[in-house]
Design a protein around this motif. Structure first.
Motif, mmCIF file in Angstrom:
data_model
loop_
_atom_site.group_PDB
_atom_site.id
_atom_site.type_symbol
_atom_site.label_atom_id
_atom_site.label_comp_id
_atom_site.label_asym_id
_atom_site.label_seq_id
_atom_site.Cartn_x
_atom_site.Cartn_y
_atom_site.Cartn_z
ATOM 1 N N ALA A 365 0.834 -1.200 0.000
ATOM 2 C CA ALA A 365 0.000 0.000 0.000
ATOM 3 C C ALA A 365 0.872 1.255 0.000
ATOM 4 O O ALA A 365 0.572 2.241 -0.681
ATOM 5 C CB ALA A 365 -0.920 -0.017 1.222
ATOM 6 N N ARG A 366 1.950 1.219 0.759
ATOM 7 C CA ARG A 366 2.851 2.383 0.783
ATOM 8 C C ARG A 366 3.495 2.588 -0.589
ATOM 9 O O ARG A 366 3.621 3.711 -1.083
ATOM 10 C CB ARG A 366 3.939 2.181 1.845
ATOM 11 N N ILE A 367 3.927 1.480 -1.183
ATOM 12 C CA ILE A 367 4.588 1.581 -2.491
ATOM 13 C C ILE A 367 3.610 2.124 -3.530
ATOM 14 O O ILE A 367 3.966 2.924 -4.388
ATOM 15 C CB ILE A 367 5.147 0.204 -2.920
ATOM 16 N N GLU A 368 2.361 1.714 -3.410
ATOM 17 C CA GLU A 368 1.346 2.196 -4.347
ATOM 18 C C GLU A 368 1.217 3.719 -4.251
ATOM 19 O O GLU A 368 1.234 4.420 -5.266
ATOM 20 C CB GLU A 368 0.006 1.524 -4.045
ATOM 21 N N ALA A 369 1.119 4.224 -3.014
ATOM 22 C CA ALA A 369 0.983 5.673 -2.832
ATOM 23 C C ALA A 369 2.210 6.391 -3.398
ATOM 24 O O ALA A 369 2.095 7.421 -4.064
ATOM 25 C CB ALA A 369 0.806 5.988 -1.353
ATOM 26 N N LEU A 370 3.360 5.819 -3.132
ATOM 27 C CA LEU A 370 4.601 6.408 -3.634
ATOM 28 C C LEU A 370 4.639 6.423 -5.155
ATOM 29 O O LEU A 370 5.025 7.414 -5.770
ATOM 30 C CB LEU A 370 5.796 5.599 -3.111
ATOM 31 N N ALA A 386 0.120 3.304 -10.076
ATOM 32 C CA ALA A 386 -0.444 2.817 -8.819
ATOM 33 C C ALA A 386 -0.937 1.386 -8.973
ATOM 34 O O ALA A 386 -0.704 0.538 -8.097
ATOM 35 C CB ALA A 386 -1.589 3.728 -8.381
ATOM 36 N N GLU A 387 -1.581 1.108 -10.083
ATOM 37 C CA GLU A 387 -2.079 -0.251 -10.286
ATOM 38 C C GLU A 387 -0.924 -1.245 -10.378
ATOM 39 O O GLU A 387 -0.957 -2.323 -9.795
ATOM 40 C CB GLU A 387 -2.934 -0.323 -11.547
ATOM 41 N N ALA A 388 0.108 -0.854 -11.119
ATOM 42 C CA ALA A 388 1.276 -1.734 -11.251
ATOM 43 C C ALA A 388 1.871 -2.008 -9.881
ATOM 44 O O ALA A 388 2.224 -3.149 -9.546
ATOM 45 C CB ALA A 388 2.316 -1.097 -12.171
ATOM 46 N N ALA A 389 1.977 -0.969 -9.045
ATOM 47 C CA ALA A 389 2.557 -1.154 -7.717
ATOM 48 C C ALA A 389 1.686 -2.089 -6.879
ATOM 49 O O ALA A 389 2.188 -2.913 -6.124
ATOM 50 C CB ALA A 389 2.700 0.194 -7.021
ATOM 51 N N ARG A 390 0.376 -1.963 -7.057
ATOM 52 C CA ARG A 390 -0.544 -2.766 -6.248
ATOM 53 C C ARG A 390 -0.390 -4.254 -6.548
ATOM 54 O O ARG A 390 -0.542 -5.096 -5.672
ATOM 55 C CB ARG A 390 -1.976 -2.303 -6.528
ATOM 56 N N ILE A 391 -0.084 -4.597 -7.808
ATOM 57 C CA ILE A 391 -0.029 -6.027 -8.144
ATOM 58 C C ILE A 391 1.393 -6.541 -8.366
ATOM 59 O O ILE A 391 1.587 -7.726 -8.558
ATOM 60 C CB ILE A 391 -0.885 -6.337 -9.386
ATOM 61 N N ALA A 392 2.372 -5.634 -8.282
ATOM 62 C CA ALA A 392 3.739 -6.054 -8.625
ATOM 63 C C ALA A 392 4.248 -7.158 -7.708
ATOM 64 O O ALA A 392 5.095 -7.950 -8.101
ATOM 65 C CB ALA A 392 4.688 -4.853 -8.586
ATOM 66 N N LYS A 393 3.745 -7.210 -6.483
ATOM 67 C CA LYS A 393 4.239 -8.228 -5.556
ATOM 68 C C LYS A 393 3.234 -9.353 -5.333
ATOM 69 O O LYS A 393 3.419 -10.201 -4.461
ATOM 70 C CB LYS A 393 4.632 -7.581 -4.234
ATOM 71 N N ALA A 394 2.180 -9.360 -6.143
ATOM 72 C CA ALA A 394 1.168 -10.406 -5.975
ATOM 73 C C ALA A 394 1.780 -11.791 -6.145
ATOM 74 O O ALA A 394 1.398 -12.743 -5.458
ATOM 75 C CB ALA A 394 0.038 -10.194 -6.975
#
Lengths: 741, 313
Positions: A365-370, A386-394
Motif C-alpha cells: 500500500a505504501r509503495i502504491e501511494a509512492l 499505482a495499479e502496477a505497484a498494487r499487483i507487482a508483488k502479488a
C-alpha cells in the motif's frame, strides 16, 4: 630434488567448497614448507568430489643449515651475565669463542642449526594443515576428535626422486600416511599404490577419475554442446551450474533427455529453474523458437546400457518435478482468472515484511501511494503506476514463487499478462526489482521506473526510520544495493527528483506509524499533507498549526524532531554510494565533494551533471591552474579577514586599480560573471565552468604583477575585495576549496 | 560385485529386505514408535540414543505424519501419512557409505546400471535443536535417502558422532518397482491370492485424514492439548531424580519426551489447519525445541545417556 605428492581422500566434499579447498591446501602446505626453509620450483592443486591433491615439484631434500652469531658479555663479566648468555644460546662455556675486540676479550656464540630432512618438515606441515584447514563448515565422525569437511579416509604423502619414491612417515589421529589411493567408487573399486604424480594421474585416469576439475568442466561443456548441436539445439550457458556439476562427478558422462510434451508450454524460466535447482540439469533450447525442449544431465559413470537406465530415471524424476510446477502454474492461472492479481495478493496481509515495518500488504500500500506520486516525475500515468505497484508483488503469494523464490517478478509478469495487461504493467512486475547490481540493466519504461523507485524508496526510508542501517560488512536488507538502484534509476533516466524532501516525507510517515502514541487523525493528516516534492518543515509546521489546540502525541512530536536528521543521514548515505559509483566511472571523490557542497545536492542528476563538468574542466590546463589561483586568492583573503577581523565581500572598484594586470582582472571578471550567471541559471555547468576557466590567465598575471598588501590601505582593501569577487564567482559554480592538489 | 539380486515385487518386500540387511549388519531391528511423529528422527531410538557415550545400532520403520502434505490420496507422490526407514549407528562406522550402498543392492538397485551420487545436504531440525552434515543420496537424479552425521542434538554436541540414514520408503519403492502413482504400488506380493495395493490400504485413510487435518480438527482443543503437553513435559522433568517410593534414581526422560513429541505433532496439525501465523510459527517451534533440549539435558543424566553412578559423587 624430490617431488612431493599429497592426496587427502575423503567422503564426498560439497561441490561448492572444492575449488577454494584446493587453493587453501596449496597455500597452507607451500607456505609451511617455505617457512621451514624448503623451497620448491612449482606446485599445483587438484580436486574431485572425493580428494584434494597437491603436487609440489623440485623441492629441496632438506632445509639449509643456518648459522647465527651472537655477541655476548666480556669474558671477565660477572658469572651471572655469562650464565644467562649461555642459557640463551643453548651452549656451554667451552662451546663459545673468546675474541679480542678494542674493548677487551668478548664472548661470541655461534649457533648452528643443522638442516632437517624434507620428510620431517613435510609431516609436520601436513599435520598442521589438516588440523587447521579453513573449511567453511567441518564435522566430526565416529569417535575421533579430528574435524574435516566429511570423514577423511586416507592420506597419501610420498616423495619421489630418481631413486624412486618413499612414503613420508607421519599420521594424523590414526590415519597413517601411505602411498595408495582409490579410483572411481563404482567403476574401479579397490586401492592401488602410486609412485609419483605422473603415475598417480595416469592410474587415476585408468581408474575412471579425471583429476582436474577444469578438464571435467570442459568435457561436460563440449559433450553437451555437441549433443545439442547434433539435434539442431543449443545448451543454455550456465557457468555456475557447470562448475557445480564438475564438482559432483569424477567421470563425467553427458546424457541428453527429453522433456514430456505436457510441459513444453510452461514458461522457459520455470523449466530452467526447476531443472537447475532440483536436478542440476542444463536446459537445451531450440534457437528457432526460444523454447526449452531438452535437458542435459551429467552422470558419474558409464554403463553397459550406455546410460539408458540412468536417463530413463532422470526423465521420470523430471516429469514428477514438472508435474508439480505445472500444477502450481495452472493453480496460479486459475487464481488470476477467478480473483485477479489483487485477489492473489491477499495473503500478503499475513506475511510479515519486518516486525517493525508491518506486513507485505501494508508495504505494498505504501509503495502504491509512492508510485502514484512519483508517476509525473517519470512520465507515467499515475493510475497505471499505482495499479502496477498494487499487483507487482502479488506473485509473492503465488504457488510457483513459494516453490521457486528466484522466479519472483518473472512470474508476476506472466500472471499480469494472463490478467489481460498490455500496458507496461507486466514489465513493471518483472522490472521493479531492478537494477539489482552495478551492471544490471536499468528499467526505462515509465511505469517500471515509478514502481522500482517506489519500492526502493519505501525500503530505505523504512529502515532509516527504525534506524537499522548497514554497518560494516553487515547489510542484511541489501540497503546499499537499494540506494545504488535509486541512483542508477535517477541518473539513467535523467530524473529531476529532490531526494531530501522525498526522504523526509516518507521517513516522517514511518516515524508516525512506528510510534504507538500517534493518533489515527495525526497519521491521516500527515499522510494527506506530506508530499514528496514539498519542503518537509513548512508542511509539518502547517499541519501543526492546523491542529492548533489539539494535544499533540509524543509520536507526532517525534515526527517533527526525528525526521529531518534521519533524512539528512540517508542523503549522506546516498552521497557515499554515489561516490563509489562515480569513482568507478573515473570521477574523483574530491570533485564530487566540491559539488555536494553546492545547493540542491539532493538532485542527483544535477549533482552528477555538475561533477562531470567540473571533472572535465579540471582535466584541462586552464582548469587545473585556475584551482591554484582560486586557492591562492582564497588563502590570502581568509588570512587577511582573520587578521583584520572583517569580511571583504563587497566594493572592489576599478578606479583604485593601479596596475594594468589589475584592471585586466576587473574586466575579465566582468566578462566571466556576465556569462556564468545566466549559464548557472540554465544549469549549463559546462558553459559556466569554461567561462570560469578563462579567468586563469588574468588571475595568474594579477598575482605575478600585483602586491596585495600594498602600503596604501585603500588600494589594499580594494585588492582584497577583488579577491573576494574571484572567490564568490568560483564558489557559485562549485566549492573549489574541496578540490585536492 | 557380481551381485545378481532378484528385483523385489512389492512394497513390503523392500521393507523386509531392509530389515534383513540391517539385521545382518548387526543392527537391533526395532519396531515403530507408538506415537504420531513427523519423521523417523523423532523416535527416541534416534533422538535420545544419539546422545551420550553409549554405543548404539538400531534400524526400524517409522510411520510418519505430515498433515500439511495431505492431498486426499490424489497426488502421485504426496501423502500425509507415509513410512520412513531409519538406521542409526553410534559411533558412525568408517564404512557407513559402503554399508549403505550394500542396502541399495539388497533392495534390487543394480549399481552397474544406475548413477548413485552423494550431493551436499546439511540437515537441521529446528524443533529438535539438532543439526548434522551429510548428503542427500541421488539415484539417477532422484533423492532416495538422507545420510547425516549428527553433530548436535537437543543442543548437545554429539560425542561420539552417530551416522543416520533415512530412506523415504514410498518414493524409493515406487522407483524400484516402476510405479508412477503411489496408490498403484503393490503392497504385498501381486501374485498373492489377495493382492493389495497401497491404495487399497491407504486411499481411504488419506481422504479421511486430509479432510480432518485441513478442515475439521478442533483447533481450540488442539491449542489446549499443546499447552498441556508442554506443561506436563516440564512438570515430569522437574521431579526429583530419586524416586521416593523405590529409592531408585529414576529420571523420567521418556515419558517427558513423549509429551514433547505430542506437542510437536499438535503443532503440525495446527499448522495444517492454517491457524498459526508466520510470526507465531517461530515461537511454537521455539517452544517445542525448548522441550527437546530439556529432555536431552535429562537423558544425559541417565545410564542410557552415559551417566555413571560415580558421576554423582
Amino acid at each position: 630434488m624430490p617431488d612431493l605428492l599429497i592426496e587427502l581422500f575423503s567422503e564426498e566434499i560439497p561441490a561448492r567448497m572444492q575449488k577454494r579447498a584446493g587453493e587453501d591446501l596449496q597455500k597452507l602446505v607451500t607456505n609451511g614448507l617455505v617457512e621451514a626453509g624448503l623451497t620448491y620450483a612449482s606446485a599445483a592443486a587438484f580436486t574431485t568430489p572425493r580428494r584434494l591433491t597437491l603436487t609440489v615439484e623440485g623441492l629441496l631434500d632438506q632445509s639449509p643449515t643456518t648459522r647465527e652469531e651472537r655477541k655476548g658479555p666480556k669474558a671477565d663479566a660477572p658469572e651471572k651475565a655469562i650464565e644467562g648468555f649461555l642459557r640463551g644460546a643453548g651452549l656451554t662455556r667451552d662451546q663459545v669463542e673468546e675474541r679480542e675486540t678494542p674493548k677487551g676479550n668478548v664472548l661470541f656464540a655461534v649457533i648452528e642449526k643443522p638442516g632437517r630432512p624434507a620428510a620431517e618438515i613435510i609431516a609436520e606441515v601436513l599435520e598442521a594443515t589438516i588440523r587447521n584447514f579453513p573449511w567453511p563448515k567441518s564435522m566430526r565422525w565416529g569417535s575421533a576428535p579430528l574435524k574435516w569437511v566429511r570423514p577423511l579416509h586416507s592420506i597419501l604423502c610420498i616423495l619421489t626422486d630418481e631413486a624412486g619414491h618413499s612414503v613420508v612417515p607421519g599420521e594424523v589421529d590414526g590415519i597413517t600416511f601411505g602411498d595408495t589411493t582409490e579410483g572411481h567408487r563404482f567403476m574401479a573399486p579397490g586401492r592401488f599404490p602410486v609412485t609419483s604424480f605422473d603415475d598417480y594421474s595416469a592410474k587415476l585416469t585408468r581408474a575412471h577419475v579425471v583429476l582436474d576439475a577444469s578438464e571435467r568442466a570442459d568435457t561436460i561443456w563440449n559433450d553437451a554442446t555437441n549433443a545439442a548441436f547434433a539435434n539442431g539445439l543449443e545448451v543454455v550457458e550456465d557457468k555456475g551450474l557447470l562448475a557445480e556439476v564438475a564438482g559432483l562427478v569424477e567421470w563425467p558422462v553427458v546424457l541428453m533427455g527429453k522433456i514430456g510434451d505436457d510441459f513444453l508450454d510452461l514458461p522457459p524460466e520455470v523449466l530452467q529453474t526447476s531443472m537447475k535447482e532440483h536436478q542440476k540439469f542444463f536446459s537445451v533450447r531450440n534457437p528457432k523458437t526460444g523454447r526449452i525442449e531438452r535437458f542435459i544431465t551429467v552422470a558419474n559413470r558409464e554403463t553397459a546400457d550406455n546410460g539408458v537406465t540412468i536417463l530413463a530415471g532422470n526423465e521420470k524424476v523430471l516429469s514428477a518435478r514438472l508435474a508439480d510446477a505445472k500444477f502450481f502454474w495452472e493453480n496460479d492461472l486459475r487464481t488470476v482468472r477467478e480473483v485477479g492479481l489483487e485477489g492473489m495478493a491477499k495473503p500478503l496481509a499475513d506475511v510479515t515484511f519486518h516486525n517493525k515495518l508491518g506486513s507485505q500488504a501494508e508495504r505494498v500500500a505504501r509503495i502504491e501511494a509512492l508510485a502514484r506520486e512519483l508517476a509525473p516525475v517519470v512520465g507515467a500515468k499515475p493510475d497505471l503506476a499505482a495499479e502496477a505497484a498494487r499487483i507487482a508483488k502479488a506473485d509473492l503469494a503465488s504457488e510457483m514463487v513459494y516453490e521457486f523464490p528466484e522466479l519472483q517478478g518473472i512470474m508476476g509478469k506472466y500472471y499480469a499478462e494472463a490478467a489481460g495487461h498490455n500496458d507496461g504493467v507486466p514489465e513493471a512486475c518483472e522490472e521493479h526489482y531492478s537494477p539489482l547490481g552495478p551492471s544490471d540493466d536499468v528499467p526505462t519504461a515509465p511505469v517500471s521506473v515509478a514502481v522500482a523507485l517506489a519500492d526502493k524508496l519505501d525500503t530505505l526510508t523504512g529502515f532509516w526510520a527504525i534506524e537499522e542501517k548497514p554497518t560494516g560488512s553487515k547489510d542484511p536488507y541489501a540497503l546499499r544495493r537499494a540506494a545504488l538502484g535509486i541512483i542508477r534509476l535517477v541518473l539513467d533516466n535523467k530524473l529531476a527528483l529532490a531526494l531530501k524532501n522525498a526522504f523526509a516525507a516518507r521517513i516522517g510517515l514511518h516515524v508516525a506509524m512506528l510510534a504507538e502514541s500517534t493518533s489515527s487523525d495525526e497519521c491521516e493528516d500527515l499522510e494527506k499533507n506530506l508530499r514528496l516534492d514539498a519542503d518537509f518543515q513548512s508542511k509539518f509546521d502547517a499541519i501543526k498549526a492546523d491542529r492548533e489546540g489539539v494535544l499533540h502525541s509524543f509520536g507526532f512530536n517525534d515526527v517533527g524532531s526525528k525526521t529531518l536528521p534521519l533524512a539528512s543521514d540517508l542523503l549522506a548515505f546516498f552521497h557515499d554510494r554515489l561516490k563509489v559509483y562515480l569513482r568507478d566511472q573515473g570521477i574523483r571523490h574530491d570533485i564530487i565533494d566540491a559539488c555536494i557542497a553546492m545547493p540542491n545536492n539532493d538532485d542527483l542528476t544535477l549533482l552528477v551533471k555538475r561533477a562531470r563538468a567540473l571533472s572535465e574542466t579540471l582535466a584541462t590546463d586552464d582548469g587545473e591552474n585556475l584551482t591554484q589561483g582560486f586557492k591562492r586568492a582564497n588563502n590570502i583573503l581568509t588570512q587577511a579577514e582573520e587578521a583584520d577581523g572583517v569580511e571583504y565581500s563587497y566594493g572592489a572598484d576599478i578606479k583604485f586599480a593601479e596596475e594594468p594586470q589589475e584592471t585586466a582582472l576587473f574586466e575579465a571578471l566582468d566578462t566571466a560573471e556576465a556569462k556564468i550567471a545566466p549559464a548557472m541559471k540554465e544549469q549549463d555547468f559546462a558553459a559556466a565552468m569554461s567561462a570560469m576557466a578563462t579567468l586563469r590567465g588574468p588571475i595568474d598575471a594579477f598575482f605575478e604583477a600585483v602586491q596585495i598588501n600594498a602600503d596604501n590601505q585603500t588600494v589594499r582593501r580594494n585588492r582584497l575585495n577583488l579577491l573576494s569577487r574571484i572567490r564568490t564567482l568560483c564558489l557559485s559554480v562549485a566549492d573549489l576549496t574541496k578540490v585536492e592538489g | 560385485m557380481s551381485d545378481t539380486v532378484t528385483p523385489p515385487r512389492s512394497f513390503q518386500e523392500i521393507i523386509l529386505r531392509l530389515q534383513t540387511y540391517w539385521a545382518s549388519k548387526g543392527c537391533a531391528v526395532l519396531q515403530p514408535y507408538d506415537m504420531e511423529v513427523g519423521a523417523g528422527t523423532f523416535h527416541p531410538a534416534t533422538t535420545l540414543r544419539s546422545l551420550g557415550s553409549q554405543p548404539w545400532a538400531a534400524a526400524y520403520v517409522q510411520p510418519s505424519r505430515r498433515p500439511t502434505d495431505g492431498r486426499y490420496g490424489e497426488n502421485p507422490n504426496r501423502l500425509q501419512h507415509y513410512y520412513q526407514y531409519q538406521v542409526l549407528i553410534k559411533p558412525s562406522p568408517p564404512d557407513l557409505q559402503d554399508l549403505y550402498l550394500g542396502s541399495l543392492r539388497a533392495i534390487g538397485i543394480d549399481m552397474d546400471l544406475h548413477d548413485i551420487r552423494f550431493v551436499e545436504d546439511d540437515w537441521e531440525s529446528p524443533t529438535l535443536g539438532a543439526w548434522g552434515l551429510g548428503w542427500e543420496v541421488w539415484c539417477d537424479g532422484m533423492e532416495v535417502s538422507q545420510f547425516t552425521y549428527f553433530q548436535q542434538v537437543g543442543g548437545h554436541d554429539c560425542h561420539p558422532v552417530s551416522g543416520e540414514l533415512t530412506y523415504g520408503l514410498e518414493r524409493l519403492a515406487m522407483y524400484i518397482l516402476g510405479v508412477d502413482h503411489v496408490m498403484d504400488m503393490p503392497f504385498n506380493d501381486p501374485q498373492a491370492p489377495i493382492a493389495l495395493s497401497y491404495g487399497d490400504i491407504f486411499k481411504q485413510t488419506e481422504e479421511e485424514y486430509a479432510r480432518w487435518n485441513f478442515d475439521v480438527a478442533n483447533t481450540e482443543v488442539l491449542l489446549r492439548h499443546f499447552e498441556e503437553a508442554e506443561a506436563e513435559c516440564e512438570k515430569i522433568l522437574a521431579q526429583a531424580h530419586d524416586d521416593p517410593k523405590t529409592g531408585k534414581r529414576i529420571i523420567m526422560v521418556h515419558p517427558a519426551y513423549d509429551q514433547c513429541i505430542k506437542a510437536s505433532h499438535i503443532f503440525n496439525l495446527l499448522d495444517a489447519r492454517g491457524v498459526i501465523s508466520v510470526t507465531e510459527r517461530q515461537a511454537y517451534i521455539g517452544r517445542v525445541r525448548a522441550l527437546a533440549k530439556q529432555c536431552a539435558d535429562a537423558f544425559v543424566q541417565t545410564r542410557a545417556g552415559g551417566w555413571q553412578p560415580e558421576d554423582a559423587a
